[in-house]
Design a protein around this motif. Structure first.
Motif, PDB file in Angstrom:
ATOM      1  N   PRO A   1     -17.368 -29.755 -70.157  1.00 43.73           N
ATOM      2  CA  PRO A   1     -17.707 -29.545 -71.569  1.00 43.73           C
ATOM      3  C   PRO A   1     -17.363 -28.105 -71.952  1.00 43.73           C
ATOM      4  N   ILE A   2     -16.665 -27.945 -73.057  1.00 45.14           N
ATOM      5  CA  ILE A   2     -16.263 -26.614 -73.519  1.00 45.14           C
ATOM      6  C   ILE A   2     -16.977 -26.299 -74.827  1.00 45.14           C
ATOM      7  N   ASP A   3     -17.696 -25.169 -74.826  1.00 41.12           N
ATOM      8  CA  ASP A   3     -18.367 -24.707 -76.039  1.00 41.12           C
ATOM      9  C   ASP A   3     -17.890 -23.291 -76.352  1.00 41.12           C
ATOM     10  N   ALA A   4     -18.605 -22.601 -77.219  1.00 44.03           N
ATOM     11  CA  ALA A   4     -18.150 -21.285 -77.668  1.00 44.03           C
ATOM     12  C   ALA A   4     -18.428 -20.177 -76.652  1.00 44.03           C
ATOM     13  N   ASP A   5     -19.165 -20.464 -75.606  1.00 42.45           N
ATOM     14  CA  ASP A   5     -19.475 -19.468 -74.589  1.00 42.45           C
ATOM     15  C   ASP A   5     -18.225 -19.149 -73.762  1.00 42.45           C
ATOM     16  N   LYS A   6     -17.866 -17.887 -73.679  1.00 37.58           N
ATOM     17  CA  LYS A   6     -16.673 -17.488 -72.935  1.00 37.58           C
ATOM     18  C   LYS A   6     -16.777 -17.809 -71.444  1.00 37.58           C
ATOM     19  N   SER A   7     -18.001 -18.006 -70.962  1.00 34.95           N
ATOM     20  CA  SER A   7     -18.165 -18.321 -69.547  1.00 34.95           C
ATOM     21  C   SER A   7     -17.570 -19.683 -69.197  1.00 34.95           C
ATOM     22  N   SER A   8     -17.205 -20.461 -70.197  1.00 36.24           N
ATOM     23  CA  SER A   8     -16.544 -21.744 -69.932  1.00 36.24           C
ATOM     24  C   SER A   8     -15.295 -21.547 -69.080  1.00 36.24           C
ATOM     25  N   ARG A   9     -14.703 -20.373 -69.169  1.00 36.43           N
ATOM     26  CA  ARG A   9     -13.496 -20.112 -68.384  1.00 36.43           C
ATOM     27  C   ARG A   9     -13.782 -20.123 -66.885  1.00 36.43           C
ATOM     28  N   ILE A  10     -15.007 -19.785 -66.514  1.00 36.65           N
ATOM     29  CA  ILE A  10     -15.372 -19.808 -65.098  1.00 36.65           C
ATOM     30  C   ILE A  10     -15.291 -21.238 -64.573  1.00 36.65           C
TER      31      ILE A  10
END
Length: 265
Positions: free
Chosen positions: A135-144
């Motif tokens: 799931p991808i949201d606006a949190d930049k940590s999604s890249r991790i």
């Protein structure tokens, strides 16, 4: 070879965690380290004997599998973290008892900044984590999470399913698109197959996520640890609750060295 850490509480879900750990590590012959925590000193030896029996029975028909056992007295979260650090664990797999055990599980997981935890409630579904949902949201940590897919693909040659939404806020919408672009570039460079599904809005995102996981027959979902609890508690549909229990959740923590690392090994 770095071991896979498996906290075992002598329950059925502990046995499931051991099965998942073996599935993950068999490609590179990773050893497995079982740990059990007790509250009294006189419980250590009986528990260790019991844990050793579990290990011996499990590896009977598995050539070259190495399993070590450890029993310690103390607080569960502190001792598991301490042991995982001592053995330089590669990753950890732990059984959970559903939502009622979620707070306890997260308390353990969030201590492991550099070690991801895979939380399971059932045995492996298909045998490998080769259909992964992010799931991808606006949190930049999604890249991790995207970085960890790169690693998992070296084990299982996975296909990735990304689900996101169209945010009404311009800043959030841009952040999501930047992460999507980051993921696309990495997956294209690594020749990882992927699909992307965009929802019209964020409404019922947790339910839509597990609905998509069911449709795509996903066998792993990757979350940031600090978001996992809210995702699970936002599920309203009973069928999706069942899917959340069925599909393992890989929880990873934010790490300040992610850009410097450029990946994981």
């Amino acid at each position: 070879m770095r071991p896979i850490l498996v906290p075992h509480d002598f329950t059925e879900v502990g046995a499931y965690a051991l099965e998942h750990a073996y599935m993950i590590g068999k490609t590179h012959n990773n050893p497995i380290s079982l740990i059990h925590i007790v509250s009294k000193t006189d419980e250590i030896e009986p528990a260790k004997a019991r844990l050793q029996t579990i290990a011996d029975d499990f590896k009977k028909d598995k050539a070259n599998l190495e399993i070590t056992v450890e029993v310690r007295k103390g607080d569960i979260d502190k001792e598991i973290y301490k042991y995982g650090t001592e053995i330089n664990a590669h990753l950890a797999v732990m059984g959970t008892h559903g939502v009622k055990n979620l707070k306890k599980a997260i308390k353990i997981v969030e201590k492991f900044v550099t070690i991801p935890f895979i939380l399971v409630q059932n045995p492996p579904i298909y045998g490998e984590y080769d259909r992964i949902l992010i799931p991808i949201d606006a949190d930049k940590s999604s890249r991790i999470r995207v970085q960890w897919v790169k690693y998992l693909n070296t084990l299982f040659e996975s296909k990735v399913y990304i689900i996101s939404y169209k945010d009404s806020d311009g800043f959030s919408r841009k952040a999501i698109q930047n992460t999507i672009t980051f993921a696309e570039n990495m997956f294209n460079d690594c020749l990882i197959d992927y699909d992307i599904k965009f929802l019209e809005n964020k409404k019922n995102f947790s339910d839509e996520m597990y609905k998509y996981a069911n449709e795509a027959e996903c066998d792993l979902v990757i979350f940031m640890t600090d978001q996992y609890k809210s995702y699970i508690k936002d599920i309203k549909n009973h069928e999706n609750e069942a899917m959340a229990a069925k599909i393992p959740a890989m929880c990873v923590n934010k790490r300040i060295d992610i850009i410097k690392l450029g990946g994981f090994n």
